[in-house]
Design a protein around this motif. Structure first.
Motif, mmCIF file in Angstrom:
data_model
loop_
_atom_site.group_PDB
_atom_site.id
_atom_site.type_symbol
_atom_site.label_atom_id
_atom_site.label_comp_id
_atom_site.label_asym_id
_atom_site.label_seq_id
_atom_site.Cartn_x
_atom_site.Cartn_y
_atom_site.Cartn_z
ATOM 1 N N ALA A 156 3.402 51.127 60.593
ATOM 2 C CA ALA A 156 4.543 50.973 61.502
ATOM 3 C C ALA A 156 5.366 49.741 61.131
ATOM 4 O O ALA A 156 6.606 49.804 61.095
ATOM 5 N N ARG A 157 4.706 48.621 60.863
ATOM 6 C CA ARG A 157 5.434 47.399 60.461
ATOM 7 C C ARG A 157 6.204 47.623 59.170
ATOM 8 O O ARG A 157 7.359 47.197 59.036
ATOM 9 N N MET A 158 5.577 48.272 58.197
ATOM 10 C CA MET A 158 6.253 48.532 56.913
ATOM 11 C C MET A 158 7.462 49.434 57.109
ATOM 12 O O MET A 158 8.515 49.229 56.483
ATOM 13 N N THR A 159 7.353 50.408 57.987
ATOM 14 C CA THR A 159 8.468 51.315 58.263
ATOM 15 C C THR A 159 9.629 50.564 58.906
ATOM 16 O O THR A 159 10.789 50.721 58.508
ATOM 17 N N VAL A 160 9.320 49.729 59.894
ATOM 18 C CA VAL A 160 10.361 48.929 60.545
ATOM 19 C C VAL A 160 11.030 48.009 59.535
ATOM 20 O O VAL A 160 12.261 47.920 59.483
ATOM 21 N N ARG A 161 10.236 47.348 58.713
ATOM 22 C CA ARG A 161 10.784 46.420 57.709
ATOM 23 C C ARG A 161 11.700 47.170 56.736
ATOM 24 O O ARG A 161 12.813 46.729 56.446
ATOM 25 N N ALA A 162 11.262 48.310 56.247
ATOM 26 C CA ALA A 162 12.073 49.070 55.288
ATOM 27 C C ALA A 162 13.377 49.555 55.928
ATOM 28 O O ALA A 162 14.447 49.465 55.312
ATOM 29 N N ALA A 163 13.310 50.064 57.151
ATOM 30 C CA ALA A 163 14.517 50.563 57.807
ATOM 31 C C ALA A 163 15.506 49.428 58.076
ATOM 32 O O ALA A 163 16.698 49.553 57.792
ATOM 33 N N LEU A 164 15.018 48.319 58.611
ATOM 34 C CA LEU A 164 15.934 47.217 58.929
ATOM 35 C C LEU A 164 16.479 46.562 57.669
ATOM 36 O O LEU A 164 17.642 46.157 57.638
ATOM 37 N N ASP A 165 15.690 46.469 56.616
ATOM 38 C CA ASP A 165 16.208 45.982 55.333
ATOM 39 C C ASP A 165 17.302 46.915 54.822
ATOM 40 O O ASP A 165 18.344 46.470 54.354
ATOM 41 N N GLY A 166 17.058 48.223 54.940
ATOM 42 C CA GLY A 166 18.021 49.209 54.456
ATOM 43 C C GLY A 166 19.346 49.186 55.198
ATOM 44 O O GLY A 166 20.387 49.511 54.625
ATOM 45 N N TYR A 167 19.318 48.802 56.457
ATOM 46 C CA TYR A 167 20.546 48.722 57.255
ATOM 47 C C TYR A 167 21.052 47.287 57.381
ATOM 48 O O TYR A 167 21.910 47.002 58.210
ATOM 49 N N ASP A 168 20.510 46.400 56.568
ATOM 50 C CA ASP A 168 20.920 44.991 56.555
ATOM 51 C C ASP A 168 20.820 44.380 57.953
ATOM 52 O O ASP A 168 21.716 43.682 58.411
ATOM 53 N N ARG A 169 19.703 44.637 58.630
ATOM 54 C CA ARG A 169 19.466 44.103 59.957
ATOM 55 C C ARG A 169 18.306 43.106 59.944
ATOM 56 O O ARG A 169 17.497 43.065 60.844
ATOM 57 N N ARG A 170 18.263 42.292 58.912
ATOM 58 C CA ARG A 170 17.214 41.280 58.797
ATOM 59 C C ARG A 170 17.272 40.263 59.935
ATOM 60 O O ARG A 170 16.304 39.590 60.212
ATOM 61 N N ASP A 171 18.410 40.163 60.609
ATOM 62 C CA ASP A 171 18.557 39.232 61.728
ATOM 63 C C ASP A 171 17.593 39.550 62.864
ATOM 64 O O ASP A 171 17.196 38.658 63.611
ATOM 65 N N ALA A 172 17.193 40.794 62.985
ATOM 66 C CA ALA A 172 16.311 41.206 64.077
ATOM 67 C C ALA A 172 14.900 41.523 63.602
ATOM 68 O O ALA A 172 14.045 41.875 64.417
ATOM 69 N N LEU A 173 14.651 41.380 62.320
ATOM 70 C CA LEU A 173 13.403 41.863 61.741
ATOM 71 C C LEU A 173 12.150 41.234 62.353
ATOM 72 O O LEU A 173 11.221 41.941 62.736
ATOM 73 N N ASP A 174 12.099 39.929 62.470
ATOM 74 C CA ASP A 174 10.879 39.279 62.963
ATOM 75 C C ASP A 174 10.515 39.740 64.365
ATOM 76 O O ASP A 174 9.364 40.058 64.651
ATOM 77 N N VAL A 175 11.500 39.793 65.249
ATOM 78 C CA VAL A 175 11.232 40.197 66.634
ATOM 79 C C VAL A 175 10.839 41.668 66.695
ATOM 80 O O VAL A 175 9.841 42.030 67.335
#
Length: 156
Positions: free
Chosen positions: A26-45
């Motif tokens: 689940a964490r890897m999926t969230v990380r990949a999706a948010l990286d792909g949409y350039d949403r690293r600003d919200a990644l940690d939370v």
């Protein structure tokens, strides 16, 4: 760098087996999706809170779970986790007892839902009807963040 939200919502859905490795997936999926949409600003939370909900689904049920990550057109991110237990805990229940107390310092568990309460912009939960009297279909817990990281990095 300025983040521009896509004009249309996007959704990733993932079925998770009852397996302790499902939290990492689940964490890897969230990380990949948010990286792909350039949403690293919200990644940690989002990664942390997703981990907490998926961990609870694993610890408190015997069946599979599902993860749904949605990027909304207004820049919000919504995460939903379904599991087979119909019990809705605070702060998701809306019962008026939505305050999750601090866990004792020496406790090894009991911090996850408090993290959601403190770091998500909104949250909720629903018991799902199984279609037959007396038979539930579990619950869906969700949270949203507005895209801004409110939580400092938790690395030591």
């Amino acid at each position: 760098m300025v983040t521009v939200a896509p004009p249309h919502p996007w959704v990733y859905a993932l079925r998770l087996p009852h397996d302790p490795r499902a939290v990492r997936v689940a964490r890897m999926t969230v990380r990949a999706a948010l990286d792909g949409y350039d949403r690293r600003d919200a990644l940690d939370v989002v990664e942390l809170l997703t981990s907490e909900l998926v961990t609870n689904a694993y610890l408190h049920t015997k069946g599979p779970a599902s993860l749904r990550l949605t990027g909304l057109g207004d820049g919000r991110l919504r995460v939903g986790v379904w599991d087979s237990d119909p019990y809705i805990p605070a702060p998701f229940s809306g019962s008026g007892e939505d305050f999750v107390p601090l866990a004792p310092d020496d406790a090894e568990t009991g911090r996850g839902l408090r993290l959601v309460q403190e770091h998500a912009d909104s949250w909720g939960g629903w018991a799902l009807d199984g279609g037959e009297p007396g038979r539930g279909a579990g619950k869906l817990l969700w949270f949203e963040v507005g895209g801004r990281a409110k939580l400092p990095l938790l690395r030591k």
